[in-house]
Motif scaffolding. Structure first.
Motif, PDB file in Angstrom:
ATOM      1  N   LEU A 317       0.826  -1.199   0.000  1.00  0.00           N
ATOM      2  CA  LEU A 317       0.000   0.000   0.000  1.00  0.00           C
ATOM      3  C   LEU A 317       0.864   1.254   0.000  1.00  0.00           C
ATOM      4  CD1 LEU A 317      -3.061   0.414   0.017  1.00  0.00           C
ATOM      5  CD2 LEU A 317      -2.950   0.628   2.498  1.00  0.00           C
ATOM      6  N   VAL A 318       1.966   1.230   0.735  1.00  0.00           N
ATOM      7  CA  VAL A 318       2.878   2.378   0.770  1.00  0.00           C
ATOM      8  C   VAL A 318       3.513   2.608  -0.597  1.00  0.00           C
ATOM      9  CG1 VAL A 318       5.064   3.212   1.712  1.00  0.00           C
ATOM     10  CG2 VAL A 318       3.366   2.199   3.236  1.00  0.00           C
ATOM     11  N   PHE A 319       4.003   1.548  -1.229  1.00  0.00           N
ATOM     12  CA  PHE A 319       4.758   1.678  -2.468  1.00  0.00           C
ATOM     13  C   PHE A 319       3.871   1.942  -3.679  1.00  0.00           C
ATOM     14  CE2 PHE A 319       7.963  -1.414  -0.393  1.00  0.00           C
ATOM     15  CZ  PHE A 319       8.549  -0.361   0.287  1.00  0.00           C
ATOM     16  N   PHE A 324      -2.091   3.557  -7.686  1.00  0.00           N
ATOM     17  CA  PHE A 324      -3.380   2.885  -7.839  1.00  0.00           C
ATOM     18  C   PHE A 324      -4.534   3.882  -7.758  1.00  0.00           C
ATOM     19  CE2 PHE A 324      -7.101   1.080  -5.739  1.00  0.00           C
ATOM     20  CZ  PHE A 324      -7.461   0.120  -6.672  1.00  0.00           C
ATOM     21  N   VAL A 325      -4.493   4.790  -6.783  1.00  0.00           N
ATOM     22  CA  VAL A 325      -5.579   5.758  -6.624  1.00  0.00           C
ATOM     23  C   VAL A 325      -5.686   6.665  -7.851  1.00  0.00           C
ATOM     24  CG1 VAL A 325      -6.336   7.770  -5.292  1.00  0.00           C
ATOM     25  CG2 VAL A 325      -5.525   5.719  -4.107  1.00  0.00           C
ATOM     26  N   GLU A 326      -4.547   7.069  -8.397  1.00  0.00           N
ATOM     27  CA  GLU A 326      -4.579   7.934  -9.574  1.00  0.00           C
ATOM     28  C   GLU A 326      -5.182   7.208 -10.770  1.00  0.00           C
ATOM     29  OE1 GLU A 326      -1.571  11.101 -11.798  1.00  0.00           O
ATOM     30  OE2 GLU A 326      -0.972  10.042  -9.970  1.00  0.00           O
ATOM     31  N   LEU A 327      -4.876   5.924 -10.915  1.00  0.00           N
ATOM     32  CA  LEU A 327      -5.503   5.139 -11.978  1.00  0.00           C
ATOM     33  C   LEU A 327      -6.981   4.922 -11.715  1.00  0.00           C
ATOM     34  CD1 LEU A 327      -2.781   2.376 -12.511  1.00  0.00           C
ATOM     35  CD2 LEU A 327      -3.465   4.082 -14.209  1.00  0.00           C
ATOM     36  N   TRP A 328      -7.312   4.737 -10.468  1.00  0.00           N
ATOM     37  CA  TRP A 328      -8.666   4.352 -10.060  1.00  0.00           C
ATOM     38  C   TRP A 328      -9.640   5.521 -10.150  1.00  0.00           C
ATOM     39  CZ3 TRP A 328     -10.107   3.888  -4.266  1.00  0.00           C
ATOM     40  CH2 TRP A 328     -11.389   3.335  -4.123  1.00  0.00           C
ATOM     41  N   LEU A 329      -9.237   6.696  -9.640  1.00  0.00           N
ATOM     42  CA  LEU A 329     -10.161   7.820  -9.512  1.00  0.00           C
ATOM     43  C   LEU A 329      -9.755   9.055 -10.302  1.00  0.00           C
ATOM     44  CD1 LEU A 329     -10.839   7.582  -5.664  1.00  0.00           C
ATOM     45  CD2 LEU A 329     -12.265   6.707  -7.522  1.00  0.00           C
TER      46      LEU A 329
END
Length: 494
Positions: A317-319, A324-329
């Protein structure tokens, strides 16, 4: 180990299914209602989630007392526990309804600027009202847990999450947005409670009668639950106090960004809790059987596994959480990374120690858990207020980390190991082994490959898998060199 595998497998599957659907649902909700409205929904859901405190820890008390009664094969005691628990939960239901009415008329000062208070009142009344009825069925949740029917509980939760998520994916729109979310989530929780009742009554021999209600036993349940309540209050302050601080400082958009970070942290926390949060009735039965060696060995073995799993998931989650969030939202949630990193590191300490918390509750020595939780919660609130003024939501994230380290990595383990009659050197050995075989290899791997990372979900998934393989290879190599470098067996045997 057999107990852990048997009871954790479906819980992990249920949790995984819930995450998959949540990952699809969250961007659909944000696109349908907008970021500001999503911040309003985050405040509503956080407020209603605090209603669980009105359970006063009774479901956990019922679980512990029922597990001990089952070990003694005392049917009359089981009848008394369940009847008394239901009577107490009726009181909790009435209290939650009263609090809902009070908040409907005095909550105007706590909603984001620009939100329609009348509409927010309607959404909150629907969600909180249906959620309040859940208390009528909370005793049966405790009964099923006391029977160690964890797979059934996991299956019921999974089915509920799937139905709610599919309903949102199919029918939510900009027109019905917050109203639909309030109805479908409230009804989902209520139906989940009804299903608990149906299965508990069908699979468990118990007589519920008013004459079985024992208010003296109710006092014992309440005293045990009150300590759990204090622990839950501290937990709520750790995770649910920040949105109220943030909304006053920077508005609903800031709450939306922070809520995404806490959503991912809750996935992480619930993953570890799904695997290791099943030991309260197990320790209660061992205590009833006076098996002190079994209690100590179970706690140490579970801690060794929980620290290894938490270190791997938390560092992933740190790395990779920010990408992931930028891809996701989308890029508008890029700032989530700044909050996510410190909270994920702090959560590694919080989740790793779960088996020790279960141990303390299972043997009724959980006051220190309550003290640590409430102390940490108070520190998080004050540290977040101060850091918010100087560093914004980033300071809130680091406040969470510092408080988690002090209370979860230092104070709570010290007390748990003393209660288990295990040397504190075993805990130091555990931390050293995890740092050597899990944290260091993952960090070196990420430093080596981060400049060559591709883009997309597949790349992030591949990196996470490769990171796990690195851990396995390193641990196997060190084990062949000297098993003391990676094993915790010596500590468990002592």
């Amino acid at each position: 180990m057999r107990y852990l595998i048997r009871n954790s497998t479906l819980r992990l599957v249920s949790f995984g299914v819930g995450i998959v659907f949540a990952l699809f649902v969250t961007p659909v909700i944000i696109n349908a209602i907008g970021q500001a409205a999503y911040g309003v929904w985050a405040l509503i859901s956080a407020t209603v989630a605090n209603y669980l405190l009105l359970d006063f820890g009774l479901s956990q008390a019922v679980s512990k007392f029922v597990a001990a009664a089952i070990a003694r094969e005392d049917q009359k005691e089981i009848n008394r526990i369940c009847s008394t628990g239901i009577a107490l939960n009726v009181i909790s239901c009435l209290l939650s309804c009263i609090i809902t009415v009070v908040l409907l008329y005095f909550g105007k000062d706590h909603i984001p600027q620009g939100a329609d208070f009348a509409q927010v009142q309607t959404y909150f009344a629907i969600y909180a009202g249906t959620f309040s009825l859940l208390f009528l069925f909370r005793t049966w949740n405790g009964v099923l847990a006391g029977e160690m029917r964890w797979t059934l509980l996991a299956f019921i939760s999974m089915v509920k999450n799937v139905i709610v998520s599919l309903s949102v994916l199919i029918w939510i729109s900009g027109e019905n947005g917050l109203m639909f979310l309030s109805v479908v989530n409230g009804v989902g929780f209520l139906l989940e409670g009804v299903v608990y009742w149906i299965f508990a009554r069908r699979g468990f021999s118990v007589s519920i009668r008013f004459r079985h209600v024992d208010w003296r036993l109710g006092g014992e349940l309440f005293r045990f639950g009150l300590t759990s309540l204090v622990a839950q209050v501290g937990q709520a302050m750790r995770f649910r106090s920040q949105p109220y601080i943030i909304v006053k400082a920077i508005g609903a958009e800031g709450v939306a960004v922070f809520s995404i970070a806490t959503q991912l942290i809750s996935y992480f926390t619930n993953l570890i809790r799904s695997a290791f949060g099943i030991f309260i009735p197990h320790f209660s039965r061992l205590q009833a059987q006076h098996d002190h060696d079994g209690i100590r060995q179970s706690m140490l073995s579970a801690l060794w596994l929980s620290y290894r799993v938490s270190a791997y998931v938390g560092l992933c989650l740190v790395f990779y959480g920010g990408e992931f969030v930028e891809l996701w939202l989308g890029p508008e949630f890029r700032d989530v990374q700044l909050v996510l990193v410190p909270m994920a590191i702090g959560s590694i300490f919080s989740t790793s120690i779960i088996p020790a918390q279960e141990f303390l509750m299972g043997i009724s020595q959980h006051r220190i858990t309550a003290i640590c939780n409430i102390g940490e919660g108070i520190c998080v609130v004050f540290a977040s207020i101060i850091s918010m003024m100087y560093f914004g939501i980033v300071g809130v994230g680091w406040s969470f980390f510092v408080c988690s380290f002090i209370f979860r990595a230092c104070l709570l383990p010290y007390y748990a190991f003393r209660q288990a009659d295990a040397p504190l050197s075993s805990y130091i050995q555990l931390l050293g082994c995890v740092a050597l075989t899990h944290v260091l290899p993952q960090w070196i791997f990420w430093i080596s490959v981060r400049d060559y990372m591709g883009t997309g979900y597949l790349s992030l998934f591949a990196m996470s898998v490769m990171q796990g393989l690195v851990i396995i290879v390193v641990q196997y190599g060190l084990f062949r060199l000297d098993r003391r470098l990676v094993g915790f067996a010596d500590a468990v045997r002592t």
